[in-house]
Design an enzyme around this catalytic site. Structure first.
Site, PDB file in Angstrom:
ATOM      1  N   ASP A 300      43.743  24.197  39.400  1.00 23.43           N
ATOM      2  CA  ASP A 300      44.036  23.452  38.411  1.00 23.43           C
ATOM      3  C   ASP A 300      46.199  23.029  38.330  1.00 23.43           C
ATOM      4  O   ASP A 300      46.528  23.984  38.739  1.00 23.43           O
ATOM      5  CB  ASP A 300      43.826  23.896  36.717  1.00 23.43           C
ATOM      6  CG  ASP A 300      43.440  22.415  35.248  1.00 23.43           C
ATOM      7  OD1 ASP A 300      43.849  21.341  36.238  1.00 23.43           O
ATOM      8  OD2 ASP A 300      43.056  23.202  34.921  1.00 23.43           O
TER       9      ASP A 300
HETATM   10  C1  BGC Z   1      43.370  19.277  33.026  1.00 23.88           C
HETATM   11  C2  BGC Z   1      42.554  19.612  34.660  1.00 23.88           C
HETATM   12  C3  BGC Z   1      43.016  18.034  35.626  1.00 23.88           C
HETATM   13  C4  BGC Z   1      44.163  18.432  35.346  1.00 23.88           C
HETATM   14  C5  BGC Z   1      44.523  16.568  36.659  1.00 23.88           C
HETATM   15  C6  BGC Z   1      44.650  19.398  33.567  1.00 23.88           C
HETATM   16  O1  BGC Z   1      45.576  19.816  32.897  1.00 23.88           O
HETATM   17  O2  BGC Z   1      43.661  20.649  33.404  1.00 23.88           O
HETATM   18  O3  BGC Z   1      41.247  19.650  33.974  1.00 23.88           O
HETATM   19  O4  BGC Z   1      42.001  17.425  36.875  1.00 23.88           O
HETATM   20  O5  BGC Z   1      44.983  18.617  34.493  1.00 23.88           O
HETATM   21  O6  BGC Z   1      44.628  15.820  35.842  1.00 23.88           O
END
Ligand code: BGC
Length: 766
Positions: A300
């Protein structure tokens, strides 16, 4: 034979014990000759490049997760830097940029690199790209996974038409605490419902052929346990047992992988002291060894860098090493791998081997989605005009929104309203508000494109002048004179529709709330309007279950509208005016009060759960709140009356390798056509570990004409009765069960059945 001997005999009859399909360990198949040949030629830097994901600095992107690019430089300089990096083979993929024409240019640059490895283009497309469908929690209320599959297919068609072929969706975290804002992104509190939707989303995004130009690679996320953050506070620690992890939080992932998902995203969170991103047991032992997952894991945003903040890595070099060794392939962050790995792999054989494995996994997925055969897949500039927000897609958005709406209350049959002859006052900050229609993660929705409730109602009325609209208050704050203006509109009307609830920023990431209530300014507005004594309907916008109170709770009718997306206003009008009966069911329990969190229907019986729903001393309860929700999981009314017969089991007991049919007669006793959601729940009456009070095992939407009745039947076999044993293995035990076919998790009277022990064991034992 006593239960004890049955268990013992089953244990001694291991061959008969049920092993779910996902239990056998799988090993990844060898990579193709093409991938192996590439790997042999790759430098360390190029391998790390495949594990590096940048925010797209070249194409328009609403989301910047900045890597180690010098942000003090101008955007043009940053873009030039990024192009140079791609040409040097130091970038494997880009994030969040859209545009097929520019995508072709980017891919052309990647093909000018030494090994000509194409880029993978990703983005967060959760519930639609430009045609926005209800938030996933709303769509879960449809209890219609096939519908979710169709919406995901359309989302994939739209996103691939603008040059994105990898989505960070579906979010499959089970969410049992409504304070957590990310409840909105998933399918609610139940593991079975979430698993059904998880698989459906994957099928929809990926389509029948992963290499087709309109297929989007799916990423079930966030692996794993994120939904159990303590106190519902985002990014908080997770403390759940291994059994809870395996029974509640992992199955939706397994369902998504079984449906063909080839990537997953590691959670921000720790679990039992080990962050998911450096969690070898999760990313390697369970995911790859137990389940045979063949794809790659992406972190993440910054979750690998954050291993230092978690306090398990001494510094960033340590973080990179731990993450890679645990099985984290792609770093979505600030360039941790590219900074730290080169020096370390030179002297560390295990790390070098892990780098090879990770690069191989990424290349294999790139091959599986057809990038090597056609690097320009999903980069056809002519498609966007044809494939984005076309009438078919919008019609599906309206259907999906209609089926997601839940009717909680309808006293005196106030709804549906007539399309003529009644003056309607539509009041509230969400009545005509374009900014809060689409919900979180609708990054590419364009302002003003979605239909508000006011526009939807007006368009449906025979005489649009019958509708008066007054805002009354902002979402969080009062408007000077707003309540007076709203009261004047209400006084002049025959019926009031109050459009209240949350701003879309109140749910999604970084949107946990301690008080899960309609904001106070709106409660004051509702109180003032209710005092006028007009018939009052509340339409709630929300990304979670809310604790309703006062004038809102006591309204004559309550519709839950979630965030419905592009066609929300029209879909709500379809329901308000009765063109279709409501058919959505709650995928999350609506609590009595915020302090009742976490509340979920499939809790344990405990030694003292007040079974009858009656509060009594010395039972599992709070002194000040009844131990039941305000509206339970699975609940939702229609505009008709639906009657359930007693639940019947086809036989009192069934054999180990046999099946049993559970049925009930369901009758529409009213005068309107409806779609009813029949739900089958079980309870194991005595097992070697405590079991939930009820567990959803099947559900089905059934269309019923006025006066029509149908027999609904579900077949269960022992696999449906499996649970995680005291030794943390999936097992099935012979036992007695309660079974319900009911319209919600709290309704109905159970039938019973018995699963018999395997015959050989029973014979041997007697
Ligand atoms: C979120 C994810 C997301 C990623 C990319 C993160 O802050 O937790 O769910 O896919 O950002 O945008």
């Amino acid at each position: 034979m006593s239960r004890r001997t049955l268990l013992a005999s089953t244990a001694g009859f291991a061959g008969a014990a049920f092993t779910p399909a996902w239990m056998p360990a799988g090993t990844s198949p060898p990579a193709s000759a093409r991938v192996n040949a590439l790997l042999e030629r790759m430098t360390v830097e190029e391998k790390i490049g495949q594990l590096t994901l940048y925010s797209d600095m070249i194409r328009p992107s609403p989301l910047m997760i900045n890597p180690d690019i010098d942000v003090t430089k101008s955007e043009a300089e940053q873009a030039r830097f990024q192009l140079a990096e791609i040409r040097a083979g130091r970038v494997g993929g880009l994030l969040s940029g859209v545009g097929a024409r520019e995508g072709r240019q980017l891919q052309k640059v990647a093909l000018e690199s030494r090994l000509k490895i194409p880029l993978i283009f990703g983005a967060d497309v959760l519930h639609g790209f430009r045609t926005i469908f209800p938030i996933p929690l709303g769509l879960a209320a449809s209890f219609d996974p096939a519908l979710a599959e169709r919406t995901a297919r359309v989302a994939a068609i739209e996103m691939t038409s603008v040059g994105v072929h990898w989505t960070y969706a579906p979010m499959v975290d089970v969410a049992r605490d409504q304070r957590w804002g990310r409840v909105a992104e998933g399918s609610g509190e139940d593991v079975y419902l979430t698993s059904q939707f998880a698989a459906a989303y994957v099928r929809g995004f990926q389509g029948p052929d992963l290499s087709a130009p309109d297929a989007a690679l799916a990423t079930p996320k966030h692996f794993a346990g994120y939904g159990a953050v303590l106190g519902g506070m985002d990014y908080n620690a997770v403390e759940i047992s291994e059994r809870e992890l395996r029974e509640t939080f992992l199955p939706p992932f397994k369902a998504a992988f079984d449906a063909g998902a080839l990537t997953t995203m590691s959670a921000f969170t720790e679990i039992d002291g080990v962050p998911a991103t450096s969690n070898h047991r999760l990313l390697t032992s369970i995911l790859r060894r137990e389940w045979g997952f063949k794809g790659f894991v992406v972190s993440d945003a910054f979750s690998a860098e954050e291993l230092v903040r978690h306090g398990v890595a001494a510094d960033e070099a340590d973080a990179a090493r731990q993450a890679l060794l645990a099985g984290l392939d792609i770093n979505l962050g600030r360039g941790l791998y590219r900074r730290e790995l080169p020096a370390m792999v030179a002297t560390d054989k295990a790390l070098m081997a892990a780098l090879d494995d990770a690069a191989r996994r990424v290349l294999r997925v790139k091959e599986a989605i057809g990038l090597f055969d056609d690097p320009y897949r999903s980069l056809d500039p002519d498609r966007e005009a044809r494939d984005v927000r076309n009438p078919e897609h919008l019609a599906l958005a309206r259907e999906a929104a209609r089926k997601s709406i839940v009717l909680l209350k309808n006293e005196g049959g106030l709804l549906p309203l007539p399309k003529s002859g009644k003056r309607i006052a539509l009041i509230g900050p969400l009545a005509d508000d374009f900014a809060n229609l689409d919900g979180p993660w609708s990054l590419w929705a364009r302002a003003g494109e979605s239909v508000t409730l006011a526009a939807g109602l007006r368009a449906a009325l025979e005489d649009p002048a019958l509708l008066a609209v007054a805002k009354g208050s902002e979402i969080d704050t009062e408007i000077k004179g707003g309540v007076d203006e709203a009261m004047a509109a209400a006084r002049a009307a025959d019926v009031v529709v109050l459009a209240l609830g949350e701003a879309q920023a109140m749910s999604g990431e970084d949107a946990s709330r301690a008080e899960i209530v309609v904001p106070q300014a709106q409660q004051r507005l509702a109180r003032a309007i209710a005092a006028l004594g007009k018939p009052m309907i509340v339409v709630l916008s929300t990304g979670r279950a809310l604790a309703l109170s006062g004038a809102i709770r006591n309204a004559d009718a309550i519709l839950v509208g979630w965030f419905l997306g592009s066609e929300g206003g029209r879909a709500l009008a379809d329901i308000v005016f009765g063109d279709e009966s409501p058919s959505g069911r709650l995928p999350v329990s609506f609590p009595q009060t915020s302090g009742q969190q976490p509340y979920f229907y499939n809790h344990k019986t405990t030694g003292r759960f007040p079974e009858s729903g009656q509060d009594a001393a010395f039972t599992t309860r709070y002194r000040d709140v009844a131990n039941r929700p305000l509206y339970p999981f699975g609940f939702g009314l229609t505009y008709s009356n639906v009657r359930y017969s007693a639940t019947r089991a086809s036989k009192p007991q069934f054999k180990w390798d046999d099946a049993i049919t559970i049925s009930a007669r369901i009758e529409n006793t009213g005068d309107r056509a409806v779609e009813e959601v029949a739900q089958l729940y079980i309870r194991d009456r005595a097992a070697s570990v405590t079991r939930p009070i009820r567990q959803l095992k099947r559900f089905r939407r059934i269309a019923l004409k006025p006066g029509e009745s149908v027999d609904v039947a579900f077949t269960l076999d022992q696999r449906d009765l499996a649970f995680v044993s005291p030794h943390l293995k999936w097992i099935v035990e012979p036992s007695d069960f309660f079974v319900w076919i009911a319209p919600s998790a709290l309704a109905g009277e159970p039938a019973t059945f018995t699963l018999l022990a395997p015959e050989k064991a029973a014979a041997g034992d007697s």
